[in-house]
Design a protein around this motif. Sequence first.
Motif, PDB file in Angstrom:
ATOM      1  N   GLY A   1      31.827  40.015  40.568  1.00 11.22           N
ATOM      2  CA  GLY A   1      32.074  40.919  41.686  1.00 11.22           C
ATOM      3  C   GLY A   1      32.902  40.277  42.786  1.00 11.22           C
ATOM      4  O   GLY A   1      33.186  39.075  42.754  1.00 11.22           O
ATOM      5  N   LEU A   2      33.282  41.087  43.750  1.00 11.39           N
ATOM      6  CA  LEU A   2      34.070  40.622  44.895  1.00 11.39           C
ATOM      7  C   LEU A   2      33.176  40.434  46.115  1.00 11.39           C
ATOM      8  O   LEU A   2      32.274  41.244  46.366  1.00 11.39           O
ATOM      9  CB  LEU A   2      35.150  41.644  45.246  1.00 11.39           C
ATOM     10  CG  LEU A   2      36.217  41.960  44.191  1.00 11.39           C
ATOM     11  CD1 LEU A   2      37.090  43.111  44.667  1.00 11.39           C
ATOM     12  CD2 LEU A   2      37.070  40.739  43.887  1.00 11.39           C
TER      13      LEU A   2
ATOM     14  N   ILE B   1      39.775  47.142  48.181  1.00 14.45           N
ATOM     15  CA  ILE B   1      38.856  46.692  47.128  1.00 14.45           C
ATOM     16  C   ILE B   1      39.426  47.003  45.745  1.00 14.45           C
ATOM     17  O   ILE B   1      39.400  46.161  44.839  1.00 14.45           O
ATOM     18  CB  ILE B   1      37.460  47.335  47.321  1.00 14.45           C
ATOM     19  CG1 ILE B   1      36.814  46.803  48.617  1.00 14.45           C
ATOM     20  CG2 ILE B   1      36.557  47.054  46.119  1.00 14.45           C
ATOM     21  CD1 ILE B   1      35.553  47.538  49.047  1.00 14.45           C
TER      22      ILE B   1
ATOM     23  N   GLU C   1      42.276  44.601  45.041  1.00 10.09           N
ATOM     24  CA  GLU C   1      41.794  43.243  44.784  1.00 10.09           C
ATOM     25  C   GLU C   1      41.232  43.110  43.372  1.00 10.09           C
ATOM     26  O   GLU C   1      41.374  42.069  42.729  1.00 10.09           O
ATOM     27  CB  GLU C   1      40.740  42.841  45.827  1.00 10.09           C
ATOM     28  CG  GLU C   1      41.327  42.526  47.195  1.00 10.09           C
ATOM     29  CD  GLU C   1      42.116  41.219  47.216  1.00 10.09           C
ATOM     30  OE1 GLU C   1      41.888  40.358  46.338  1.00 10.09           O
ATOM     31  OE2 GLU C   1      42.966  41.054  48.108  1.00 10.09           O
ATOM     32  N   HIS C   2      40.591  44.170  42.876  1.00 12.40           N
ATOM     33  CA  HIS C   2      40.073  44.137  41.503  1.00 12.40           C
ATOM     34  C   HIS C   2      41.212  44.055  40.488  1.00 12.40           C
ATOM     35  O   HIS C   2      41.006  43.611  39.364  1.00 12.40           O
ATOM     36  CB  HIS C   2      39.210  45.376  41.234  1.00 12.40           C
ATOM     37  CG  HIS C   2      37.770  45.166  41.557  1.00 12.40           C
ATOM     38  ND1 HIS C   2      36.937  44.367  40.793  1.00 12.40           N
ATOM     39  CD2 HIS C   2      37.002  45.641  42.570  1.00 12.40           C
ATOM     40  CE1 HIS C   2      35.729  44.361  41.322  1.00 12.40           C
ATOM     41  NE2 HIS C   2      35.736  45.119  42.395  1.00 12.40           N
TER      42      HIS C   2
ATOM     43  N   ARG D   1      28.566  42.881  40.557  1.00 10.35           N
ATOM     44  CA  ARG D   1      28.582  43.851  41.662  1.00 10.35           C
ATOM     45  C   ARG D   1      29.333  43.277  42.862  1.00 10.35           C
ATOM     46  O   ARG D   1      29.251  42.091  43.151  1.00 10.35           O
ATOM     47  CB  ARG D   1      27.147  44.201  42.080  1.00 10.35           C
ATOM     48  CG  ARG D   1      26.406  45.066  41.060  1.00 10.35           C
ATOM     49  CD  ARG D   1      24.952  45.226  41.436  1.00 10.35           C
ATOM     50  NE  ARG D   1      24.261  43.941  41.334  1.00 10.35           N
ATOM     51  CZ  ARG D   1      23.160  43.628  42.030  1.00 10.35           C
ATOM     52  NH1 ARG D   1      22.657  44.475  42.902  1.00 10.35           N
ATOM     53  NH2 ARG D   1      22.578  42.453  41.855  1.00 10.35           N
ATOM     54  N   ASP D   2      30.057  44.148  43.549  1.00 11.23           N
ATOM     55  CA  ASP D   2      30.721  43.752  44.795  1.00 11.23           C
ATOM     56  C   ASP D   2      29.682  43.729  45.909  1.00 11.23           C
ATOM     57  O   ASP D   2      28.751  44.545  45.937  1.00 11.23           O
ATOM     58  CB  ASP D   2      31.820  44.753  45.164  1.00 11.23           C
ATOM     59  CG  ASP D   2      32.940  44.781  44.143  1.00 11.23           C
ATOM     60  OD1 ASP D   2      33.094  43.795  43.394  1.00 11.23           O
ATOM     61  OD2 ASP D   2      33.666  45.795  44.083  1.00 11.23           O
TER      62      ASP D   2
ATOM     63  N   ILE E   1      33.259  40.748  49.915  1.00  3.53           N
ATOM     64  CA  ILE E   1      34.057  41.376  50.973  1.00  3.53           C
ATOM     65  C   ILE E   1      33.403  41.069  52.317  1.00  3.53           C
ATOM     66  O   ILE E   1      32.207  41.321  52.503  1.00  3.53           O
ATOM     67  CB  ILE E   1      34.151  42.907  50.772  1.00  3.53           C
ATOM     68  CG1 ILE E   1      34.765  43.216  49.399  1.00  3.53           C
ATOM     69  CG2 ILE E   1      34.963  43.561  51.866  1.00  3.53           C
ATOM     70  CD1 ILE E   1      33.917  44.110  48.557  1.00  3.53           C
TER      71      ILE E   1
ATOM     72  N   LEU F   1      28.405  49.477  45.834  1.00  2.00           N
ATOM     73  CA  LEU F   1      28.679  48.358  46.740  1.00  2.00           C
ATOM     74  C   LEU F   1      27.360  47.844  47.323  1.00  2.00           C
ATOM     75  O   LEU F   1      26.598  48.596  47.919  1.00  2.00           O
ATOM     76  CB  LEU F   1      29.604  48.830  47.866  1.00  2.00           C
ATOM     77  CG  LEU F   1      30.088  47.781  48.872  1.00  2.00           C
ATOM     78  CD1 LEU F   1      30.954  46.726  48.197  1.00  2.00           C
ATOM     79  CD2 LEU F   1      30.875  48.457  49.997  1.00  2.00           C
TER      80      LEU F   1
ATOM     81  N   LEU G   1      27.186  38.614  42.940  1.00  2.00           N
ATOM     82  CA  LEU G   1      28.539  38.447  42.397  1.00  2.00           C
ATOM     83  C   LEU G   1      28.508  38.172  40.890  1.00  2.00           C
ATOM     84  O   LEU G   1      29.295  38.733  40.132  1.00  2.00           O
ATOM     85  CB  LEU G   1      29.266  37.302  43.120  1.00  2.00           C
ATOM     86  CG  LEU G   1      29.560  37.508  44.605  1.00  2.00           C
ATOM     87  CD1 LEU G   1      30.151  36.242  45.210  1.00  2.00           C
ATOM     88  CD2 LEU G   1      30.485  38.697  44.830  1.00  2.00           C
TER      89      LEU G   1
END
Length: 200
Positions: free
Chosen positions: A9-10, A186, A189-190, A100-101, A12, A36, A96
């Motif tokens: 995941g990202l 988002i 970025e993915h 999951r972000d 943020i 999220l 992460l």
Amino acid sequence: MKAGYQKEGLLIVLSGPSGVGKGTVCNALRKQMPTLTYSVSATTRLPRKGEQEGVNYFFKSVDEFKRMIDQDQLIEWAQYVGNYYGTPRHFVEETLASGRDIILEIDVQGALQVKKRFPQGIFIFLVPPTLDELRNRIVGRGTETENSLNHRMGAANNELKQVQHYDYVVINDEVERACEKIQAIITAEHCRKNRLVMST
């Protein structure tokens, strides 16, 4: 050949000056993006009525929190009005790794701490359309004296100078529009090339 994206995941990070509407934007974003994950902070303050362990905060004693600092279990922390607040490393890393972000809504000082530990994070700075608008929003809360208002505005001016440490800037003129921009960030970025995974 099969193409896909990294499963991780990202992270943020959303920050900006006090009164800019970070909490409002975050709440709206979570409704629009139910997958999220919102980062849950640890704190030494006592639970308020209705607050749940692991949902609103991870409630810790002062000794437990200091032990977390000593053992490098926090990716950022600060002391505010006699209590400690911080972001547990394990919760973030676990989220992460699960794909999951996760979004952290923190102040500029905390964001700079996170950047040292997670330089791969996505750092978004939320700004007001004008400083007059920011002042009006803070006044609208009805909680500030003239002295504290001036102090907050001075702090906001200093925080706005930290914008160079961020990857993106989103103007919070309308909450819905700000959320759309963050969702677009988002998504983009993915799709970064360094997240592409090719297999045969």
